[in-house]
Design a protein around this motif. Structure first.
Motif, PDB file in Angstrom:
ATOM      1  N   THR A 150       6.214  12.541  -0.281  1.00  0.00           N
ATOM      2  CA  THR A 150       5.607  12.592  -1.605  1.00  0.00           C
ATOM      3  C   THR A 150       4.582  13.707  -1.727  1.00  0.00           C
ATOM      4  N   ARG A 151       4.127  14.231  -0.599  1.00  0.00           N
ATOM      5  CA  ARG A 151       3.209  15.373  -0.641  1.00  0.00           C
ATOM      6  C   ARG A 151       3.917  16.665  -0.242  1.00  0.00           C
ATOM      7  N   ASN A 152       5.270  16.665  -0.316  1.00  0.00           N
ATOM      8  CA  ASN A 152       6.105  17.817   0.004  1.00  0.00           C
ATOM      9  C   ASN A 152       6.298  18.002   1.503  1.00  0.00           C
ATOM     10  N   LYS A 194       2.528  -3.303  -6.263  1.00  0.00           N
ATOM     11  CA  LYS A 194       1.383  -4.218  -6.283  1.00  0.00           C
ATOM     12  C   LYS A 194       0.278  -3.724  -5.340  1.00  0.00           C
ATOM     13  N   ALA A 195       0.655  -3.298  -4.143  1.00  0.00           N
ATOM     14  CA  ALA A 195      -0.329  -2.813  -3.165  1.00  0.00           C
ATOM     15  C   ALA A 195      -1.076  -1.600  -3.698  1.00  0.00           C
ATOM     16  N   PHE A 196      -0.336  -0.644  -4.252  1.00  0.00           N
ATOM     17  CA  PHE A 196      -0.977   0.575  -4.750  1.00  0.00           C
ATOM     18  C   PHE A 196      -1.876   0.291  -5.942  1.00  0.00           C
ATOM     19  N   MET A 197      -1.366  -0.464  -6.919  1.00  0.00           N
ATOM     20  CA  MET A 197      -2.124  -0.704  -8.141  1.00  0.00           C
ATOM     21  C   MET A 197      -3.380  -1.533  -7.863  1.00  0.00           C
ATOM     22  N   GLU A 198      -3.275  -2.524  -6.984  1.00  0.00           N
ATOM     23  CA  GLU A 198      -4.432  -3.371  -6.692  1.00  0.00           C
ATOM     24  C   GLU A 198      -5.454  -2.645  -5.830  1.00  0.00           C
ATOM     25  N   TYR A 199      -5.001  -1.907  -4.827  1.00  0.00           N
ATOM     26  CA  TYR A 199      -5.945  -1.230  -3.938  1.00  0.00           C
ATOM     27  C   TYR A 199      -6.767  -0.189  -4.690  1.00  0.00           C
ATOM     28  N   TYR A 200      -6.113   0.551  -5.572  1.00  0.00           N
ATOM     29  CA  TYR A 200      -6.818   1.597  -6.325  1.00  0.00           C
ATOM     30  C   TYR A 200      -7.330   1.099  -7.673  1.00  0.00           C
ATOM     31  N   ASN A 201      -7.197  -0.209  -7.920  1.00  0.00           N
ATOM     32  CA  ASN A 201      -7.743  -0.847  -9.116  1.00  0.00           C
ATOM     33  C   ASN A 201      -7.306  -0.119 -10.380  1.00  0.00           C
ATOM     34  N   LYS A 202      -6.003   0.176 -10.446  1.00  0.00           N
ATOM     35  CA  LYS A 202      -5.471   0.931 -11.581  1.00  0.00           C
ATOM     36  C   LYS A 202      -5.099  -0.018 -12.721  1.00  0.00           C
ATOM     37  N   ASP A 208       4.507   9.746 -14.018  1.00  0.00           N
ATOM     38  CA  ASP A 208       4.863  10.916 -13.218  1.00  0.00           C
ATOM     39  C   ASP A 208       4.173  10.894 -11.860  1.00  0.00           C
ATOM     40  N   LYS A 209       2.937  10.489 -11.833  1.00  0.00           N
ATOM     41  CA  LYS A 209       2.210  10.434 -10.561  1.00  0.00           C
ATOM     42  C   LYS A 209       2.465   9.130  -9.818  1.00  0.00           C
ATOM     43  N   ASP A 210       2.492   8.029 -10.558  1.00  0.00           N
ATOM     44  CA  ASP A 210       2.544   6.734  -9.885  1.00  0.00           C
ATOM     45  C   ASP A 210       3.922   6.406  -9.327  1.00  0.00           C
ATOM     46  N   LEU A 211       4.978   6.947  -9.900  1.00  0.00           N
ATOM     47  CA  LEU A 211       6.285   6.766  -9.280  1.00  0.00           C
ATOM     48  C   LEU A 211       6.260   7.330  -7.858  1.00  0.00           C
ATOM     49  N   ILE A 212       5.661   8.500  -7.715  1.00  0.00           N
ATOM     50  CA  ILE A 212       5.534   9.110  -6.388  1.00  0.00           C
ATOM     51  C   ILE A 212       4.682   8.227  -5.480  1.00  0.00           C
ATOM     52  N   ASN A 213       3.589   7.713  -6.013  1.00  0.00           N
ATOM     53  CA  ASN A 213       2.696   6.863  -5.210  1.00  0.00           C
ATOM     54  C   ASN A 213       3.383   5.572  -4.779  1.00  0.00           C
ATOM     55  N   TRP A 214       4.155   4.982  -5.671  1.00  0.00           N
ATOM     56  CA  TRP A 214       4.851   3.732  -5.334  1.00  0.00           C
ATOM     57  C   TRP A 214       5.860   3.965  -4.213  1.00  0.00           C
ATOM     58  N   TYR A 219       7.145   3.301   1.915  1.00  0.00           N
ATOM     59  CA  TYR A 219       7.381   3.659   3.311  1.00  0.00           C
ATOM     60  C   TYR A 219       6.436   2.881   4.226  1.00  0.00           C
ATOM     61  N   THR A 220       5.182   2.754   3.808  1.00  0.00           N
ATOM     62  CA  THR A 220       4.216   1.988   4.593  1.00  0.00           C
ATOM     63  C   THR A 220       4.613   0.519   4.638  1.00  0.00           C
ATOM     64  N   VAL A 221       5.002  -0.030   3.496  1.00  0.00           N
ATOM     65  CA  VAL A 221       5.431  -1.433   3.436  1.00  0.00           C
ATOM     66  C   VAL A 221       6.601  -1.667   4.385  1.00  0.00           C
ATOM     67  N   PHE A 222       7.597  -0.804   4.313  1.00  0.00           N
ATOM     68  CA  PHE A 222       8.785  -0.991   5.130  1.00  0.00           C
ATOM     69  C   PHE A 222       8.455  -0.883   6.619  1.00  0.00           C
ATOM     70  N   ARG A 223       7.647   0.106   6.993  1.00  0.00           N
ATOM     71  CA  ARG A 223       7.324   0.276   8.418  1.00  0.00           C
ATOM     72  C   ARG A 223       6.581  -0.934   8.969  1.00  0.00           C
ATOM     73  N   LEU A 224       5.667  -1.493   8.184  1.00  0.00           N
ATOM     74  CA  LEU A 224       4.899  -2.641   8.665  1.00  0.00           C
ATOM     75  C   LEU A 224       5.765  -3.893   8.770  1.00  0.00           C
ATOM     76  N   ILE A 225       6.663  -4.092   7.796  1.00  0.00           N
ATOM     77  CA  ILE A 225       7.595  -5.220   7.899  1.00  0.00           C
ATOM     78  C   ILE A 225       8.542  -5.001   9.083  1.00  0.00           C
ATOM     79  N   GLU A 226       9.010  -3.779   9.231  1.00  0.00           N
ATOM     80  CA  GLU A 226       9.902  -3.438  10.338  1.00  0.00           C
ATOM     81  C   GLU A 226       9.229  -3.716  11.679  1.00  0.00           C
ATOM     82  N   ARG A 227       7.970  -3.336  11.796  1.00  0.00           N
ATOM     83  CA  ARG A 227       7.233  -3.564  13.045  1.00  0.00           C
ATOM     84  C   ARG A 227       7.115  -5.048  13.358  1.00  0.00           C
TER      85      ARG A 227
END
Length: 392
Positions: A150-152, A194-202, A208-214, A219-227
């Motif tokens: 998401t950051r190129n 939910k994680a992004f919107m609640e953590y950043y209190n949006k 345009d920006k938040d689709l990228i953020n979600w 990726y973080t959600v999946f890696r933590l569940i995977e672990r």
């Protein structure tokens, strides 16, 4: 550069052996396609320890070092890694010139994935470099390591992809606690939003920006569940090779499955939130199923419904080649749309899309990764939603 399975396998093997690498999508600025006279690929300071042995801390001046590049096509040459304090820029220069790339080759590499793999765990001097310019190669490599772009760019270390902050990870852990099996991919997408919107209190959304953020959060959600799901598998030894291979293939296939549906889930959410009528997937002629058909499959199949009020939208994470699939998915819709997260495409491909009456929709933050001559022709997500709301 043609699709080469052996080349891809070698890249994955080299990356795993090294345990760390830097990769990014090449922009017009990187290749010089925007008319810049600078011969340099922009790097990220997040990747300083991939290219320097110590973090550059100069207040003025530059820090530089020569490195050896072993390109996957057999070419070997010297390049220069340099950090300009005054510009706060970090680049690798003399790459295109010493690699003897022709101008046409460089122009066609806009949007390609370049991977720098250090060949030594101790000294950052020699690099194996791969350039992937087909969707199959890009997706296979990125999904193998579950990378987010998401950051190129992405920086991969032995301990995994660098995430935002520990406190944000704590928020994600709070929401994924208790999962001992993988939830449906739509649930993972929901947790990510939910994680992004609640953590950043949006309280308001910039699609345009938040689709990228979600998607980044997912990726973080999946890696933590995977672990959590695989923790026992990773502790207990595998007593035969076949069991290990079966587990590895299962884990890799799950990564690909999640990545393949992620964008559709989030677009589905955006349309639902905006009260936009749609079918996901739609159905047109025969067994053709476009990703999104607006306002509905029933409207499309009703020949009395005005074709100018039909919208067909493809949603593809990458689209260097697969954009042509969208063209054949609905004969009643002459002007088709494609939403993509692709970060840069060559001018030749963009001209082909335009001639084929395909409107590209790209999140606004990625527009600068496209050739300057076509940036005004790109639609943002905001532009697309405005177009849809005017019809319905």
């Amino acid at each position: 550069m043609e699709h080469n399975l052996e080349n891809l396998v070698n890249a994955i093997e080299a990356a795993r052996k090294s345990g760390r690498f830097f990769c990014k999508f090449l922009s017009p600025n990187d290749t010089g396609s925007n008319g810049s006279h600078q011969d340099g690929i922009y790097l990220s300071m997040d990747a300083w320890n991939i290219f320097f042995n110590e973090r550059p801390v100069l207040e003025t001046g530059i820090e530089e070092r020569l490195v050896k590049i072993d390109l996957h096509n057999g070419k070997s040459f010297d390049s220069r890694v340099v950090y300009y304090t005054s510009k706060k820029e970090f680049r690798i220069t003399r790459f295109w010139s010493n690699g003897t790339f022709q101008r046409e080759e460089r122009d066609d590499l806009v949007g390609a994935l370049i991977v720098f793999i250090p060949l030594s765990k101790r000294n950052n001097e020699d690099y194996k470099v791969y350039i992937f310019n087909t969707e199959e190669e890009i997706e296979e490599f990125t999904q193998t390591f579950s990378l987010s772009f998401t950051r190129n760019y992405s920086v991969y270390q032995e301990y995994g992809y660098i995430t935002e902050t520990q406190t944000f990870e704590d928020k994600v852990l709070e929401l994924v606690a208790g999962y001992d099996a993988f939830p449906d991919t739509s649930i993972m997408a929901h947790i990510s939003r939910k994680a992004f919107m609640e953590y950043y209190n949006k309280t308001s959304i910039d699609y345009d920006k938040d689709l990228i953020n979600w998607i980044d959060t997912e990726y973080t959600v999946f890696r933590l569940i995977e672990r959590e799901v695989y923790k026992d598998k990773l502790i207990e030894p595998f007593y035969d090779l076949q069991s290990l291979l079966d587990f590895a293939n299962s884990a890799l296939n799950r990564r690909k499955s999640r990545a393949g549906r992620s964008l559709e889930h989030h677009v589905n959410h955006i349309f639902t939130q905006q009260n936009i009528p749609f079918a996901n997937p739609g159905q047109t002629e025969g067994r053709k199923k476009p990703d999104f058909l607006l306002p509905s499959t029933e409207a499309y199949q009703n020949l009395a419904f005005p074709p100018e009020n039909l919208i067909l939208l493809g949603a593809k994470t990458t689209c260097k080649d697969r954009w042509r699939q969208v063209l054949s998915e609905g004969e009643r819709v002459p002007q088709k749309h494609l939403l993509t997260l692709q970060q840069g495409i060559s001018e030749n491909q963009l001209e082909e899309m335009e001639n084929a009456h395909l409107q590209l929709v790209v999140p606004k933050p990625y527009h600068n990764q496209y050739p300057r001559a076509y940036r005004q022709k790109l639609w943002s997500i905001h532009d697309f939603l405005k177009y849809v709301n005017e019809k319905y």
